[in-house]
Design a protein around this motif. Structure first.
Motif, mmCIF file in Angstrom:
data_model
loop_
_atom_site.group_PDB
_atom_site.id
_atom_site.type_symbol
_atom_site.label_atom_id
_atom_site.label_comp_id
_atom_site.label_asym_id
_atom_site.label_seq_id
_atom_site.Cartn_x
_atom_site.Cartn_y
_atom_site.Cartn_z
ATOM 1 N N ASP A 43 50.319 -35.080 -86.012
ATOM 2 C CA ASP A 43 49.138 -35.133 -85.492
ATOM 3 C C ASP A 43 48.002 -34.430 -86.160
ATOM 4 O OD1 ASP A 43 49.613 -36.755 -82.925
ATOM 5 O OD2 ASP A 43 50.264 -34.978 -82.057
ATOM 6 N N PHE A 44 48.513 -33.770 -87.060
ATOM 7 C CA PHE A 44 47.430 -33.223 -87.943
ATOM 8 C C PHE A 44 47.175 -34.061 -89.532
ATOM 9 C CE2 PHE A 44 49.166 -29.833 -85.479
ATOM 10 C CZ PHE A 44 48.113 -29.231 -84.984
ATOM 11 N N TYR A 45 47.553 -35.445 -89.450
ATOM 12 C CA TYR A 45 47.178 -36.256 -90.607
ATOM 13 C C TYR A 45 45.554 -36.260 -90.534
ATOM 14 C CZ TYR A 45 51.707 -38.508 -91.901
ATOM 15 O OH TYR A 45 52.535 -39.007 -92.612
ATOM 16 N N LYS A 46 45.004 -36.638 -91.663
ATOM 17 C CA LYS A 46 43.823 -36.866 -92.040
ATOM 18 C C LYS A 46 43.285 -38.362 -91.322
ATOM 19 C CE LYS A 46 43.364 -34.101 -96.126
ATOM 20 N NZ LYS A 46 43.176 -33.919 -97.644
ATOM 21 N N ASP A 47 42.103 -38.352 -90.961
ATOM 22 C CA ASP A 47 41.762 -39.775 -90.525
ATOM 23 C C ASP A 47 41.804 -40.753 -91.851
ATOM 24 O OD1 ASP A 47 41.570 -38.828 -87.668
ATOM 25 O OD2 ASP A 47 39.426 -38.468 -88.080
ATOM 26 N N GLY A 48 41.794 -41.909 -91.065
ATOM 27 C CA GLY A 48 41.953 -42.927 -92.613
ATOM 28 C C GLY A 48 40.695 -43.060 -93.286
ATOM 29 N N ASP A 49 39.606 -42.468 -92.776
ATOM 30 C CA ASP A 49 38.293 -42.735 -93.669
ATOM 31 C C ASP A 49 37.999 -41.462 -94.276
ATOM 32 O OD1 ASP A 49 37.934 -41.215 -91.476
ATOM 33 O OD2 ASP A 49 35.957 -42.476 -90.917
ATOM 34 N N ASP A 50 38.903 -40.305 -94.199
ATOM 35 C CA ASP A 50 38.522 -39.045 -95.142
ATOM 36 C C ASP A 50 38.727 -39.538 -96.593
ATOM 37 O OD1 ASP A 50 39.001 -36.597 -96.332
ATOM 38 O OD2 ASP A 50 39.786 -35.889 -94.251
ATOM 39 N N PRO A 51 37.611 -39.027 -97.233
ATOM 40 C CA PRO A 51 37.334 -39.518 -98.936
ATOM 41 C C PRO A 51 38.345 -38.528 -99.497
ATOM 42 C CG PRO A 51 35.481 -38.014 -97.877
ATOM 43 C CD PRO A 51 36.413 -38.389 -96.993
ATOM 44 N N THR A 52 39.071 -37.562 -99.040
ATOM 45 C CA THR A 52 40.178 -36.960 -99.599
ATOM 46 C C THR A 52 41.509 -37.506 -99.575
ATOM 47 O OG1 THR A 52 40.464 -35.397 -97.970
ATOM 48 C CG2 THR A 52 38.560 -34.726 -99.153
ATOM 49 N N LEU A 53 41.524 -38.408 -98.931
ATOM 50 C CA LEU A 53 43.106 -38.960 -98.798
ATOM 51 C C LEU A 53 43.645 -39.431 -100.224
ATOM 52 C CD1 LEU A 53 42.714 -41.389 -95.665
ATOM 53 C CD2 LEU A 53 44.149 -39.158 -96.009
ATOM 54 N N PRO A 54 44.915 -39.055 -100.455
ATOM 55 C CA PRO A 54 45.532 -39.315 -101.881
ATOM 56 C C PRO A 54 45.866 -40.927 -101.631
ATOM 57 C CG PRO A 54 47.225 -38.254 -100.486
ATOM 58 C CD PRO A 54 45.969 -38.158 -99.621
ATOM 59 N N LEU A 55 45.618 -41.535 -102.933
ATOM 60 C CA LEU A 55 46.196 -42.862 -103.082
ATOM 61 C C LEU A 55 47.784 -42.958 -103.893
ATOM 62 C CD1 LEU A 55 42.729 -44.570 -104.048
ATOM 63 C CD2 LEU A 55 43.814 -44.230 -101.616
ATOM 64 N N LEU A 56 48.126 -44.073 -103.602
ATOM 65 C CA LEU A 56 49.552 -44.301 -104.148
ATOM 66 C C LEU A 56 49.089 -44.578 -106.051
ATOM 67 C CD1 LEU A 56 51.229 -46.843 -101.777
ATOM 68 C CD2 LEU A 56 51.924 -44.648 -102.312
ATOM 69 N N PRO A 57 50.085 -44.292 -106.647
ATOM 70 C CA PRO A 57 49.851 -44.322 -107.886
ATOM 71 C C PRO A 57 50.143 -45.757 -108.720
ATOM 72 C CG PRO A 57 51.987 -43.171 -107.599
ATOM 73 C CD PRO A 57 51.317 -43.479 -106.131
ATOM 74 N N ASP A 58 50.156 -46.533 -107.815
ATOM 75 C CA ASP A 58 50.577 -48.149 -108.400
ATOM 76 C C ASP A 58 49.481 -48.961 -108.328
ATOM 77 O OD1 ASP A 58 49.815 -48.531 -105.581
ATOM 78 O OD2 ASP A 58 51.812 -49.291 -104.959
#
Length: 214
Positions: A43-58
């Motif tokens: 429940d402490f995940y960041k929201d999907g529009d959070d600009p700090t979310l990490p991206l997959l390296p693919d």
């Protein structure tokens, strides 16, 4: 002559059992069986529009929801402190299909000596909980990678967490990475074991509550 007042013996704060493990390893099911209050760390995940979310390296541009950087560790620690010290905390409610928080709820310990905080990132805060005197135990659930993958896929499809193609790609990636995931959680201080041993360890924590030093 009246009796001298009796000073109540201070009681230690409730202790947290951090229950980690790869996605699909059975953390939520085990937490339900234990019977203690449960703090859902997902429940402490960041929201999907959070600009700090990490991206997959693919290079796909997809969010890496299995990275600890997709999670609010500070908020999780604050909730654990409140629960341990006061027995009550207002915590978020997160919808994985919607990639965001949908509200809050109040979690109360009702006098329990321990509570479980479960999620794939639980081991990330084991050292901090230990340093603050809050840690009862840190456990990593361990299974065969194929067993974990099948459980994870069935759960995610049933709950409609993501599209089936996404789940298949993620599942294949996590199955190949599972041994490394467990090794990392062990390095962070979690004890890796199967469900039966994990249950015994949690029950041992729940049964011990000593008076604090006066």
């Amino acid at each position: 002559m009246s009796d001298s007042p009796v000073n109540p013996v201070p009681i230690l704060p409730a202790r947290v059992v951090l229950l980690s493990g790869p996605s699909g390893s059975g953390k939520s099911s085990l937490a339900e069986r234990i019977g203690l209050p449960v703090l859902q760390l997902d429940d402490f995940y960041k929201d999907g529009d959070d600009p700090t979310l990490p991206l997959l390296p693919d290079g796909s541009g997809a969010v890496d929801w299995d990275s600890p950087l997709s999670w609010h560790a500070e908020d999780a620690m604050a909730a654990i402190r409140l629960l341990a010290e006061t027995g009550r905390a207002e915590v978020p409610v997160y919808s994985i299909p919607d990639n965001g928080r949908t509200g809050t709820r109040v979690l109360e310990l009702a006098g329990a000596a321990a509570f479980v905080a479960e999620g794939i990132f639980a081991a990330e805060i084991a050292a901090r909980c230990a340093a603050e005197g809050l840690l009862g135990d840190a456990i990593c659930l361990r299974n065969r990678p194929l067993t974990t993958a099948w459980r994870r896929f069935r759960r995610d499809v049933r709950e409609g967490r993501k599209s089936v193609p996404f789940l298949l790609r993620r599942g294949w990636r996590l199955m190949r990475a599972e041994r490394g995931i467990v090794a990392r959680q062990e390095a962070l201080g979690a004890y890796a074991c199967a469900g039966a041993e994990a249950l015994r360890r949690v029950q041992a924590v729940a049964e011990v509550r000593e008076p604090a030093a006066v």
